[in-house]
Every structure is written in C-alpha cells, then in structure tokens.
Design a protein around this motif. Structure first.
Motif, PDB file in Angstrom:
ATOM      1  N   ASP A 136       1.369   2.122 -21.781  1.00  0.00           N
ATOM      2  CA  ASP A 136       1.390   1.215 -20.636  1.00  0.00           C
ATOM      3  C   ASP A 136       2.180   1.834 -19.490  1.00  0.00           C
ATOM      4  O   ASP A 136       3.258   2.411 -19.698  1.00  0.00           O
ATOM      5  CB  ASP A 136       2.030  -0.119 -21.031  1.00  0.00           C
ATOM      6  N   LEU A 137       1.651   1.695 -18.275  1.00  0.00           N
ATOM      7  CA  LEU A 137       2.332   2.246 -17.109  1.00  0.00           C
ATOM      8  C   LEU A 137       3.642   1.513 -16.838  1.00  0.00           C
ATOM      9  O   LEU A 137       3.774   0.320 -17.130  1.00  0.00           O
ATOM     10  CB  LEU A 137       1.434   2.165 -15.872  1.00  0.00           C
ATOM     11  N   VAL A 138       4.589   2.242 -16.258  1.00  0.00           N
ATOM     12  CA  VAL A 138       5.885   1.634 -15.957  1.00  0.00           C
ATOM     13  C   VAL A 138       5.699   0.517 -14.931  1.00  0.00           C
ATOM     14  O   VAL A 138       4.952   0.662 -13.959  1.00  0.00           O
ATOM     15  CB  VAL A 138       6.883   2.676 -15.418  1.00  0.00           C
ATOM     16  N   PRO A 139       6.347  -0.628 -15.135  1.00  0.00           N
ATOM     17  CA  PRO A 139       6.242  -1.705 -14.144  1.00  0.00           C
ATOM     18  C   PRO A 139       7.023  -1.375 -12.880  1.00  0.00           C
ATOM     19  O   PRO A 139       7.968  -0.581 -12.903  1.00  0.00           O
ATOM     20  CB  PRO A 139       6.849  -2.903 -14.876  1.00  0.00           C
ATOM     21  N   GLY A 140       6.610  -1.995 -11.793  1.00  0.00           N
ATOM     22  CA  GLY A 140       7.294  -1.789 -10.529  1.00  0.00           C
ATOM     23  C   GLY A 140       6.315  -1.744  -9.371  1.00  0.00           C
ATOM     24  O   GLY A 140       5.101  -1.917  -9.538  1.00  0.00           O
ATOM     25  N   GLU A 141       6.833  -1.512  -8.181  1.00  0.00           N
ATOM     26  CA  GLU A 141       6.012  -1.482  -6.970  1.00  0.00           C
ATOM     27  C   GLU A 141       5.052  -0.301  -6.979  1.00  0.00           C
ATOM     28  O   GLU A 141       5.398   0.797  -7.439  1.00  0.00           O
ATOM     29  CB  GLU A 141       6.909  -1.398  -5.730  1.00  0.00           C
ATOM     30  N   ILE A 142       3.845  -0.537  -6.485  1.00  0.00           N
ATOM     31  CA  ILE A 142       2.845   0.530  -6.355  1.00  0.00           C
ATOM     32  C   ILE A 142       2.084   0.375  -5.043  1.00  0.00           C
ATOM     33  O   ILE A 142       2.087  -0.701  -4.420  1.00  0.00           O
ATOM     34  CB  ILE A 142       1.831   0.535  -7.523  1.00  0.00           C
ATOM     35  N   THR A 143       1.433   1.450  -4.647  1.00  0.00           N
ATOM     36  CA  THR A 143       0.451   1.410  -3.564  1.00  0.00           C
ATOM     37  C   THR A 143      -0.843   2.003  -4.098  1.00  0.00           C
ATOM     38  O   THR A 143      -0.856   3.122  -4.613  1.00  0.00           O
ATOM     39  CB  THR A 143       0.922   2.206  -2.338  1.00  0.00           C
ATOM     40  N   PHE A 144      -1.911   1.227  -4.021  1.00  0.00           N
ATOM     41  CA  PHE A 144      -3.250   1.674  -4.413  1.00  0.00           C
ATOM     42  C   PHE A 144      -3.968   2.110  -3.140  1.00  0.00           C
ATOM     43  O   PHE A 144      -4.001   1.366  -2.147  1.00  0.00           O
ATOM     44  CB  PHE A 144      -4.013   0.522  -5.066  1.00  0.00           C
ATOM     45  N   TYR A 145      -4.576   3.285  -3.145  1.00  0.00           N
ATOM     46  CA  TYR A 145      -5.138   3.805  -1.896  1.00  0.00           C
ATOM     47  C   TYR A 145      -6.183   4.876  -2.194  1.00  0.00           C
ATOM     48  O   TYR A 145      -6.273   5.398  -3.307  1.00  0.00           O
ATOM     49  CB  TYR A 145      -4.029   4.399  -1.017  1.00  0.00           C
ATOM     50  N   ARG A 146      -6.955   5.229  -1.182  1.00  0.00           N
ATOM     51  CA  ARG A 146      -7.931   6.313  -1.321  1.00  0.00           C
ATOM     52  C   ARG A 146      -8.433   6.732   0.048  1.00  0.00           C
ATOM     53  O   ARG A 146      -8.668   5.890   0.923  1.00  0.00           O
ATOM     54  CB  ARG A 146      -9.115   5.888  -2.194  1.00  0.00           C
ATOM     55  N   LEU A 147      -8.619   8.042   0.217  1.00  0.00           N
ATOM     56  CA  LEU A 147      -9.340   8.611   1.350  1.00  0.00           C
ATOM     57  C   LEU A 147     -10.674   9.089   0.820  1.00  0.00           C
ATOM     58  O   LEU A 147     -10.735   9.774  -0.201  1.00  0.00           O
ATOM     59  CB  LEU A 147      -8.555   9.781   1.955  1.00  0.00           C
ATOM     60  N   GLN A 148     -11.762   8.738   1.515  1.00  0.00           N
ATOM     61  CA  GLN A 148     -13.094   8.976   0.978  1.00  0.00           C
ATOM     62  C   GLN A 148     -14.061   9.365   2.094  1.00  0.00           C
ATOM     63  O   GLN A 148     -13.939   8.893   3.225  1.00  0.00           O
ATOM     64  CB  GLN A 148     -13.607   7.699   0.290  1.00  0.00           C
ATOM     65  N   SER A 149     -15.018  10.217   1.764  1.00  0.00           N
ATOM     66  CA  SER A 149     -16.130  10.473   2.674  1.00  0.00           C
ATOM     67  C   SER A 149     -17.304   9.601   2.272  1.00  0.00           C
ATOM     68  O   SER A 149     -17.590   9.434   1.079  1.00  0.00           O
ATOM     69  CB  SER A 149     -16.543  11.943   2.623  1.00  0.00           C
ATOM     70  N   THR A 150     -17.984   9.052   3.252  1.00  0.00           N
ATOM     71  CA  THR A 150     -19.204   8.293   2.982  1.00  0.00           C
ATOM     72  C   THR A 150     -20.357   9.261   2.732  1.00  0.00           C
ATOM     73  O   THR A 150     -20.233  10.479   2.917  1.00  0.00           O
ATOM     74  CB  THR A 150     -19.556   7.388   4.160  1.00  0.00           C
ATOM     75  N   ALA A 151     -21.495   8.728   2.320  1.00  0.00           N
ATOM     76  CA  ALA A 151     -22.661   9.567   2.055  1.00  0.00           C
ATOM     77  C   ALA A 151     -23.110  10.324   3.298  1.00  0.00           C
ATOM     78  O   ALA A 151     -23.650  11.432   3.199  1.00  0.00           O
ATOM     79  CB  ALA A 151     -23.805   8.707   1.516  1.00  0.00           C
ATOM     80  N   ASP A 152     -22.865   9.736   4.485  1.00  0.00           N
ATOM     81  CA  ASP A 152     -23.248  10.424   5.728  1.00  0.00           C
ATOM     82  C   ASP A 152     -22.043  11.140   6.349  1.00  0.00           C
ATOM     83  O   ASP A 152     -22.000  11.366   7.557  1.00  0.00           O
ATOM     84  CB  ASP A 152     -23.873   9.455   6.726  1.00  0.00           C
TER      85      ASP A 152
END
Length: 489
Positions: free
Chosen positions: A385-401
């Motif tokens: 199990d991951l350690v509890p606490g503050e996180i930021t979920f994020y991603r940089l992505q290119s679209t199909a075009d």
C-alpha cells in the motif's frame, strides 16, 4: 535527487532613462538581501539596464557567472525593448517581476511606476514571441519579490531539464494498447530528444551483462531494501542484471543530453523471454532519479520527470484504476474524512512504485500476468500500500493530432488498507467524479497518471503554462461548472 538540473539564478535590474537608475539599483539590492536572508545565494548582476548596449553587457555578466535562470526586475518603469530583448537572448527560463512603491511619504522623487511598466513589458514580450514566467502577483516589495523568485526556481529547474532531456524507449506500445500511444512531435517542440529502440536491442544488452561483477552488490542492496519483504530471493540476480543493463544503457546513450528517462516494455513477451517482470527495477531506478514508465508510456515518463524536477523527490506512475466499493467506503471513509464516494478511487500499478513510497512491501509475482502465463516468469513485482499523505495527480499529454494538453489535481492518499494487490493506494481528490468525467474521459486522457508526493499543483500549472499548454484541466469545485456539464444533472 540525481538526474535533475541545479539552478543558478541571476537577477538583473532594469531602469527607464527618465527615472533615477539609483531607484532601480537600490530596490534590486533590497530584493537580493531579502532573498539571501531567507533562501540562499543568487547572482546579483552589477549592470542596471537602460539601453540595448547595457543589455548586452549584463547578458555577458550573467553568462560568465554561470547563470542558467534569469530574473528581470523592473525597479521602475523599465526600458521595454532592452528588458525584453534580454529575455530573448538569454535563452534559458526567465521571469519578470516588478517593484511596488515603498512608502506614501516618497511618491514624488521615489515613485517608480513599475506597476505600469509591467504591462508594457508583457505587451513587448508578446510582440517578440518570448515565453517568460510572470507570477500571479508580479509586483511587490523586496520580500514579496524574493518569495516569487523562490517559487520560480522549481519552474526553471523543470524547463532546463526538459531542454536537456532524452527519453529512451524500448519497443512499441503493446498490442491493443493504444492508450499510451501518442505522437512524438511535441517532444521535439519541447526541446526533448527521443531514442526509440527495439526490445531485441535491450534483450541482447541484458545477455551481454551475464556475470557482470556488479550484480552481487546490487543483489545485496535489494536484500537490504526489501528486508522481510524479500519473498522471491531466487529472482534478485536476474533483476540486478537487468538494473545494471539499464544503467549502462543510460550512460552509453545519453549522448549530448544531461538527463534521461526510460519508457520501458514490460509485456506481453518480456516475461517469457527475460524470465521476470521489470516492475521492481523500474521503481528502484525512479528512486535513483531515472524515472522508468511502464508499457512504453513516453509521455508518462516525461510527466514523471517533470514532477521529479518540481518536487525533488521520487514520483510514480499509476493507473487511475478502480472504484472504492460502497461497503468499504462506508466502513473506512464515511464520517472519518470529508470525501464523498465519487471523490475516491484506487490508484494501482503492478509493482513499479519505489519501496520508499510504500507503507510496506513484498516481492511477489505479477498476478494479472500469471493468469495467462506460467507464474515463474512473472516474478519481480513489488506489492504494498502506498504511503498516506498529500499527493498531486497530473499528466502532460499529446493529443492524436499532436497538440499538448495537461491536467493537475491535488488530493491525498488515505490511510486506509486497500485489501488488494500490486502497488496500490486509496486516493481522494475533491470533486474527482466530475473531474473524471469532464476532463479525463471527455478529453481522452490515457489511464496512466503521474503522482508527486505532496501538493505541487501551483507549480505544475505554471510549468505547463510556460510550456505553452493552453488546455490545462483541474478538478473544478462544484460552483465552477465544466463547459459540457449538464446543468440539470
């Protein structure tokens, strides 16, 4: 943290020739003192810029001092052409801030009008197509400006890193796994290089490392790290051989680049040919500062690197994976935490999260892969199990075009037992249900999300803006309706 830039920032004051230069110089000195008292060293350029000739002199001085990030400080109104040409010719990440007036008792000879000058600086930056960082509150006193500079440094570190980064990939995305397949054109637009290799190249390199004298010491490291969780000691030598193979590949293939990340293949043929799964090694390299994404997720590896530069800490890459069952929510979360059921979900991957980010860990076989393969070739995943606490979920992505987009959402990992397998945690993000539908689903993001351990949304948002990303999604509160959100729902 290795494999990320060290930022050396310099500050250059600018002055409009119809204002006293001493006003800008003295204000610059006050900012430098405030910064050094609270944060540490910064290079103070002795040349205050009034003209383009001054600009060239100051540019030479900051380069000679080894500065790779620049703060242009409007101590008064500022010279529009010279101050923006400085940002253009510097070539690295640059920030513009301006001086507030100090006292109501000196608003004649001591008034600088930098509040006005910042508007013209912004206009001229746009005229010259110069990308620069201007903070949310760009005008302030000495301490305010010092604080804004400190906020700029992780942004600068990330930009420098991306411009000197190579993504090394092994193999195409797995069959019938289009989610992680995105055009690489935007990598080059960001200044990132990419080296794509065959899995056979990696397989050959792995076999060439058989009997490598470093393997026993790496096995000892693994044993010490796993402790009582070392449930598969027979596989450690193979994993160690794979680890030194990747580390050597990085050194031999980084070329002209200073920083490297890896987008690795891990199925379907990896297990049967290598005889193990790479999950644990992926996590170990990430903890060493070399993020390794699963399933040849190039933009996932890129996202991990961004988070590592900002947080200066280990990150991970997880599937936005499954819902929290209603009975589990009622037993473990309702009434204890201020989240509704739809605010929660479980983030999971087979076992690529570094041991230091798990509350407990055990080396096991990869259960999902073992459903269709012999269990003995699926050893090497790190569960816990991951350690509890503050996180930021994020991603940089290119679209199909080939257009860049990104998302950022802050939340936390709850101290709730997952009752499941893999590297996994119970996540809670305010208004996650709406964010999931109107950002992640609607804008066609893949299931992989990068996780930084802490709240870094503000900095990530500014980094994405600096990179020119126009579509940045976030978990909007209920009073902010998404454009496509049904008002009657």
């Amino acid at each position: 943290m290795n494999n990320i830039p060290v930022v050396k920032a310099g500050i250059v004051a600018v002055s409009r020739n119809c204002f006293p230069m001493s006003l800008s110089e003295n204000r610059r000195k006050a900012v430098v003192k405030a910064y050094q008292d609270r944060y540490g060293d910064i290079y103070e350029c002795p040349t205050c810029i009034e003209t383009e000739v001054h600009m060239r002199k100051a540019l030479a001085q900051v380069r000679e001092a080894g500065c790779n990030a620049l703060i242009v400080y409007l101590g008064n109104f500022g010279p529009e052409s010279a101050e923006t040409l400085l940002g253009k010719e510097f070539g690295g990440p640059v920030m513009y801030i301006a001086a507030a007036e100090e006292t109501g008792d000196n608003l004649v000879g001591g008034r600088g009008d930098a509040y006005c000058g910042m508007l013209n600086a912004s206009y001229n930056l746009d005229l010259r197509n110069i990308r620069a960082y201007i903070p949310e509150n760009p005008v302030g006193d000495a301490q305010d400006c010092a604080d804004r500079i400190a906020e700029f440094l992780p942004i600068a570190r990330t930009i420098i890193g991306l411009r000197n980064l190579k993504v090394i990939g092994f193999g195409p995305r797995p069959q019938d796994f289009l989610a992680c397949n995105a055009p690489i054109k935007q990598l080059y637009n960001l200044g990132v290089e990419i080296e794509e290799n065959s899995e056979l190249d990696l397989f050959e390199a792995y076999h060439n490392h058989a009997g490598d004298p470093r393997i026993p010491s790496v096995v000892e490291e693994m044993e010490a790290e796993l402790g009582a969780g070392n449930k598969k000691p027979e596989i450690l030598a193979k994993l160690a051989q794979y680890e030194v193979t990747l580390l050597d590949w990085v050194e031999e293939h980084k070329g002209s680049r200073d920083y490297v990340v890896i987008a690795g293949k891990c199925w379907p043929a990896f297990q049967t040919q290598f005889g193990f799964v790479p999950c644990y090694v992926n996590g170990r390299l990430t903890a060493k500062g070399i993020p390794v994404s699963c399933e040849v997720d190039i933009y996932g590896a890129l996202s991990e690197f961004i988070g590592m530069c900002i947080s200066e800490d280990t990150v991970t890459l997880l599937d936005i994976n499954n819902t929290v069952p209603k009975d589990m929510y009622q037993e473990e979360i309702a009434g204890k935490y201020s989240y509704g059921l739809s605010d929660t979900f479980m983030g999971f991957h087979c076992g690529n999260t570094a041991a230091g980010k798990l509350s407990f860990c055990e080396m096991k076989y990869q259960m999902i892969m073992a459903r269709t393969l012999p269990e003995e070739v699926t050893q090497g995943t790190l569960e816990g199990d991951l350690v509890p606490g503050e996180i930021t979920f994020y991603r940089l992505q290119s679209t199909a075009d080939a257009k860049l987009k990104a998302y950022v959402a802050e939340g936390e990992i709850l101290p709730v037992a997952t009752r499941s397998f893999g590297g996994i945690g119970v996540f809670a993000i305010p208004d996650m249900g709406r964010f999931y539908r109107h950002v992640l689903v609607e804008k066609h993001y893949p299931h992989h999300g990068a996780v930084a351990f802490g709240h870094f949304g503000k900095t990530l948002f500014e980094v994405f803006k600096y990179l020119g990303v126009e579509d940045i999604g976030f978990n909007q509160p209920k009073e902010m309706r998404y454009p496509s959100e049904n008002p009657f729902a």
